[in-house]
Design an enzyme around this catalytic site. Structure first.
Site, PDB file in Angstrom:
ATOM      1  N   ASN A  67       0.866  -1.186   0.000  1.00 36.20           N
ATOM      2  CA  ASN A  67       0.000   0.000   0.000  1.00 36.20           C
ATOM      3  C   ASN A  67       0.895   1.226   0.000  1.00 36.20           C
ATOM      4  O   ASN A  67       1.547   1.531   1.000  1.00 36.20           O
ATOM      5  CB  ASN A  67      -0.903  -0.032   1.238  1.00 36.20           C
ATOM      6  N   LYS A  69       0.057   4.365  -0.209  1.00 37.79           N
ATOM      7  CA  LYS A  69      -0.519   5.527   0.474  1.00 37.79           C
ATOM      8  C   LYS A  69      -0.263   6.807  -0.347  1.00 37.79           C
ATOM      9  O   LYS A  69      -0.452   6.799  -1.561  1.00 37.79           O
ATOM     10  CB  LYS A  69       0.017   5.622   1.910  1.00 37.79           C
ATOM     11  N   HIS A 154      -9.324   0.841   5.311  1.00 32.37           N
ATOM     12  CA  HIS A 154      -8.031   1.037   5.951  1.00 32.37           C
ATOM     13  C   HIS A 154      -8.191   1.988   7.130  1.00 32.37           C
ATOM     14  O   HIS A 154      -8.981   2.927   7.098  1.00 32.37           O
ATOM     15  CB  HIS A 154      -7.020   1.595   4.942  1.00 32.37           C
ATOM     16  N   GLU A 156      -6.531   4.397   8.235  1.00 35.46           N
ATOM     17  CA  GLU A 156      -6.337   5.821   7.957  1.00 35.46           C
ATOM     18  C   GLU A 156      -7.583   6.435   7.314  1.00 35.46           C
ATOM     19  O   GLU A 156      -7.907   7.597   7.559  1.00 35.46           O
ATOM     20  CB  GLU A 156      -5.110   6.002   7.062  1.00 35.46           C
ATOM     21  N   GLU A 226      -5.085  -5.430  10.410  1.00 36.78           N
ATOM     22  CA  GLU A 226      -4.028  -4.466  10.693  1.00 36.78           C
ATOM     23  C   GLU A 226      -4.251  -3.831  12.056  1.00 36.78           C
ATOM     24  O   GLU A 226      -5.084  -2.926  12.196  1.00 36.78           O
ATOM     25  CB  GLU A 226      -4.015  -3.361   9.629  1.00 36.78           C
ATOM     26  N   GLY A 232       2.813   1.846  10.728  1.00 41.41           N
ATOM     27  CA  GLY A 232       3.731   2.969  10.635  1.00 41.41           C
ATOM     28  C   GLY A 232       4.455   3.307  11.915  1.00 41.41           C
ATOM     29  O   GLY A 232       5.140   4.331  11.997  1.00 41.41           O
ATOM     30  N   SER A 272       3.585  -2.596   9.785  1.00 41.92           N
ATOM     31  CA  SER A 272       5.050  -2.537   9.879  1.00 41.92           C
ATOM     32  C   SER A 272       5.706  -3.877   9.549  1.00 41.92           C
ATOM     33  O   SER A 272       6.675  -4.282  10.201  1.00 41.92           O
ATOM     34  CB  SER A 272       5.475  -2.055  11.276  1.00 41.92           C
TER      35      SER A 272
END
Length: 311
Positions: A67, A69, A154, A156, A226, A232, A272
């Site tokens: 991904n 992003k 996701h 985010e 996730e 991250g 990560s």
């Protein structure tokens, strides 16, 4: 003098023991009679929630995905990165699906650069097909570019952009309606994890995200677990922690759709993932792949993840 065998006289204690033995035998006979009534040996099979599956047993094809992003910054960078990553997919690589989820503006360039070695997907989609939705991109637009996969849910998008479970469900339904496939992302925050809420959070997100999707349509769905606290941050759930949550998620799918769908649905781990952690993660029986963030922006690192080793 008595003739024949004398009948021994038993004490009260002996009488009580004999009566107890008789009751035990009767109970055993009754239990055996019940077992005889069972149609098969199903009484000795573990409950569904405790069943353990493995990739080799159920034939789930591994799925390694990246991904990007809001990266990279230019078309030329995207073209080079896609080409360099595609070059790491060789005949010696594991038999796995590989995908890159990239910004809309780079999709066509990345497709041409990567060729047929991997899928190029979208990082999201609008659940509407057309209309007054400025800045949105529809499933039909993506399909016209040859896109087969898109992300939905996701963290985010949930946290930063405020996408609700209902909106995410709309994305999933619209993609499937167009004959496309969706990777539904789920996961708990660090606070929720510390309160042992990973299972309940994933259950809610799965049930709401998959609402209205039939068992037959689940072949177009992959799940990406996730943990938000690992995205991250450099923190990675241990293989054992990740496996535990993946097994829980598969149990939820089993409750929703039955054994066959639960056993065939691919559940990826994201958060990560690195070249150093991928092998241990992929060795777990319920981890079927990875959704990789930062490392997918480095062709050498992502290439090592694509070429994971489990032995």
């Amino acid at each position: 003098m008595a003739h024949g065998h004398e009948v021994p006289v038993r004490s009260k204690k002996q009488e009580a023991k004999a009566a107890s033995d008789c009751r035990s035998v009767s109970k055993m006979k009754f239990s055996l009679s019940l077992l005889c009534l069972l149609p098969s040996t199903s009484a000795f099979i573990l409950p569904q929630a405790e069943k353990v599956s493995t990739t080799s047993l159920w034939g789930r094809k591994p799925f390694i995905s990246g991904n990007w992003k809001l990266n990279p910054q230019t078309r030329d960078e995207a073209v080079k990165l896609a080409a360099d990553i595609a070059a790491t997919v060789t005949p010696e690589s594991p038999d796995a699906d590989v995908a890159l989820f990239v910004p809309y503006v780079f999709i066509e360039a990345a497709q041409k650069s990567a060729g047929d070695r991997l899928f190029v997907g979208a990082e999201g989609v609008c659940p509407e097909i057309k209309g007054a939705f400025t800045g949105a991109v529809s499933a039909t637009m993506l399909k016209s570019l040859g896109v087969q996969w898109a992300l939905a849910g996701h963290s985010e998008r949930r946290v930063i952009f405020g996408e609700s479970d209902e909106y995410i469900n709309g994305q999933c339904l619209k993609l499937i309606e167009q004959g496309m496939s969706v990777m539904l992302c789920i996961g708990e925050s660090e606070a929720e994890y510390e309160q042992n809420l990973a299972g309940p959070v994933c259950a809610v997100q799965l049930r709401k995200g998959l609402a209205g999707i039939t068992a037959e349509q689940m072949s177009r769905v992959a799940i990406a677990y996730e943990p938000v606290w690992a995205i991250g941050t450099g923190k990675v759930a241990t293989p054992e922690i990740a496996q535990s949550v993946h097994a829980t998620c598969r149990g939820i799918l089993r409750d929703m759709y039955g054994d066959a769908i639960a056993d065939q649905t691919r559940i990826l781990y994201g958060g990560s993932v690195t070249p150093e952690s991928v092998d241990g993660l992929m060795a777990q029986p319920d981890i079927d792949g990875a959704l990789v963030g930062g490392a997918s922006l480095d062709a050498a690192k992502f290439g090592r993840i694509i070429n994971f080793q489990t032995a």
